[in-house]
Design a protein around this motif. Structure first.
Motif, mmCIF file in Angstrom:
data_model
loop_
_atom_site.group_PDB
_atom_site.id
_atom_site.type_symbol
_atom_site.label_atom_id
_atom_site.label_comp_id
_atom_site.label_asym_id
_atom_site.label_seq_id
_atom_site.Cartn_x
_atom_site.Cartn_y
_atom_site.Cartn_z
ATOM 1 N N PHE A 189 45.157 41.304 39.952
ATOM 2 C CA PHE A 189 44.881 40.973 41.042
ATOM 3 C C PHE A 189 44.687 39.279 41.182
ATOM 4 C CE2 PHE A 189 44.153 45.294 42.227
ATOM 5 C CZ PHE A 189 44.916 45.442 43.339
ATOM 6 N N ALA A 406 37.651 38.005 46.965
ATOM 7 C CA ALA A 406 38.483 38.862 47.574
ATOM 8 C C ALA A 406 39.307 39.766 46.791
ATOM 9 C CB ALA A 406 39.500 38.283 48.862
ATOM 10 N N PHE A 410 38.698 43.806 45.984
ATOM 11 C CA PHE A 410 39.802 44.687 46.061
ATOM 12 C C PHE A 410 40.102 45.572 45.036
ATOM 13 C CE2 PHE A 410 44.327 45.936 46.858
ATOM 14 C CZ PHE A 410 44.112 46.907 47.957
#
Length: 435
Positions: A189, A406, A410
């Protein structure tokens, strides 16, 4: 609120505010709390006994050896070879050096078991290189800081050993293997964030390496990468325990640094041993005082009371689970990882188990939360190291760090709601009951 707990919170907070080291703050506030209900001599004796008992664990022997192996790797040329290996694999893509940074930090963090070591070793090489290539200085430092924490989930990891101790004996081998998928997921990510940044900021594209360079850099990196397979493969096959694996890691890292790469001279070992001893002393003092604080919390029935309050908060287990994670994120912002694990595991683990989470799954969730805390002010140790290496300020890093926060959150949510991400590999290799 109970007077003793009020004293604990106020004294601990005050000592931190005036700049007292965390381990001393924990020990002094624990002693002051005991003095509420116990006379001075018994209180001092009990504190000392609990501190000594907290260190009476065979598993903790792995910590000084993994610390030493990390130092050997940091100065033995392993970091540079991992960077060069990652560069020939993906450095030719838009923003390729940012991808190289993430992969290098993840690999080195996994091999060394230290986010601080990864930030320092990889950052001191990658950040100047990215600066020269036209990448944004603050982004370079931010991605180094964020990606260095992923190595704490991928073995060997000292914090997973400490969680095993705090949780009452969750298999270290199972924890080691359980962290692979969540750690790689977090790294993936972060790479997505890099790709978006590269597209928006139009980061430069690296040169495409020739086949000869790919083969050469891969060959040079194989001995370094082999450490992961030696350590984890030996544990999975039952050849040695996690504690014995730490000694194997030192011997192998020493062999690479002294004999194969020859980037450390025999005369350099003394300062490395001294530094390893100093770091070990700091970690073990944190463990000792945190164990004493954990005992006084249990003595005052705080874990049971908090469990009852959380379970009475709502009948929705999802809300309770998210509340636990918010607590852990806040704890990570204000407290270092080692005392946070030792103090809050006995408090929050019973609540998590009542919601149906296994201690293994909860351990990975806790470490992921606290990894995010390492990147956040005011106590984020990795954040401070990254700013020092990049010669920038914390305020300058916050903006580029926001999308990375973020991405990490996540990844955390996926691990929370998909237990198989952390439990599949331990079940596959049958490691739940291993030491």
């Amino acid at each position: 609120m109970d007077p003793s707990i009020l004293i604990l919170v106020i004294s601990f907070t005050f000592l931190l505010i005036i700049g007292t080291p965390v381990s001393i703050s924990i020990g002094v506030s624990t002693l002051l709390t005991m003095l509420v209900s116990i006379d001075f001599i018994p209180a001092v004796t009990t504190t000392a006994q609990r501190m000594g008992g907290g260190l009476n664990s065979f598993s903790l022997l792995a910590i000084p050896f993994f610390i030493l192996s990390g130092l050997l790797m940091g100065q033995g040329g392993i970091a540079r070879r991992l960077v060069e290996f990652a560069k020939v694999l993906i450095g030719m893509f838009p923003g390729g050096l940012a991808f190289v940074n993430v992969i290098s930090c993840t690999l080195f963090g996994a091999i060394s078991g230290s986010a601080v070591a990864a930030t320092s070793a990889i950052g001191s090489f990658m950040i100047p290189t990215m600066n020269k290539e036209g990448y944004d200085k603050n982004f370079n430092a931010a991605i180094t800081v964020a990606s260095s924490t992923t190595g704490l989930l991928i073995p060997p990891s000292n914090i997973l050993i400490i969680y095993s101790l705090a949780s009452g004996g969750v298999s270290i081998a199972a924890l080691f293997v359980a962290g692979y998928i969540p750690g790689l997921l977090m790294a993936a990510f972060l790479m997505i964030v890099c790709a978006i940044y590269a597209r928006i900021k139009k980061f430069p594209v690296g040169e495409r390496p020739c086949l000869k360079d790919v083969a050469l850099r891969s060959w040079e990196a194989i001995p370094s990468l082999a450490l992961i397979f030696i350590v984890i493969g030996g544990i999975i096959k039952g050849i040695f325990t996690a504690t014995e694996a730490s000694v194997i890691a030192v011997l192998y890292a020493g062999f690479l640094s002294l004999v194969v790469y020859k980037e450390i001279a025999w005369g350099d070992l003394k300062p490395l041993l001294v530094k390893a001893g100093e770091t070990t002393a700091i970690v073990l003092l944190l463990i000792a005082t945190s164990t004493a604080m954990s005992w006084i919390l249990s003595y005052e029935n705080i874990p049971q009371d908090l469990s009852t309050q959380l379970l009475n908060l709502t009948e929705n287990p999802l809300v309770i689970l998210l509340t636990i994670n918010i607590i852990l994120l806040l704890v990570g912002v204000f407290m270092d990882m080692t005392p946070a694990v030792l103090i809050f595991t006995p408090i929050l683990l019973p609540v998590a188990e009542s919601l149906g989470l296994s201690p293994l799954h909860f351990g990975i969730i806790m470490i992921m939360n606290l990894c995010i805390g390492l990147c956040t002010p005011p106590v984020g140790s990795v954040l401070f190291v990254g700013c020092s290496v990049a010669k920038t300020s914390i305020g300058s890093l916050i903006k580029p760090l926001l999308p990375m926060y973020a991405a990490m959150i996540f990844a955390l949510l996926l691990v929370i709601f998909i237990p198989a991400l952390s439990e599949f590999l331990p079940e596959f290799f049958g490691l739940y009951n291993m030491p």
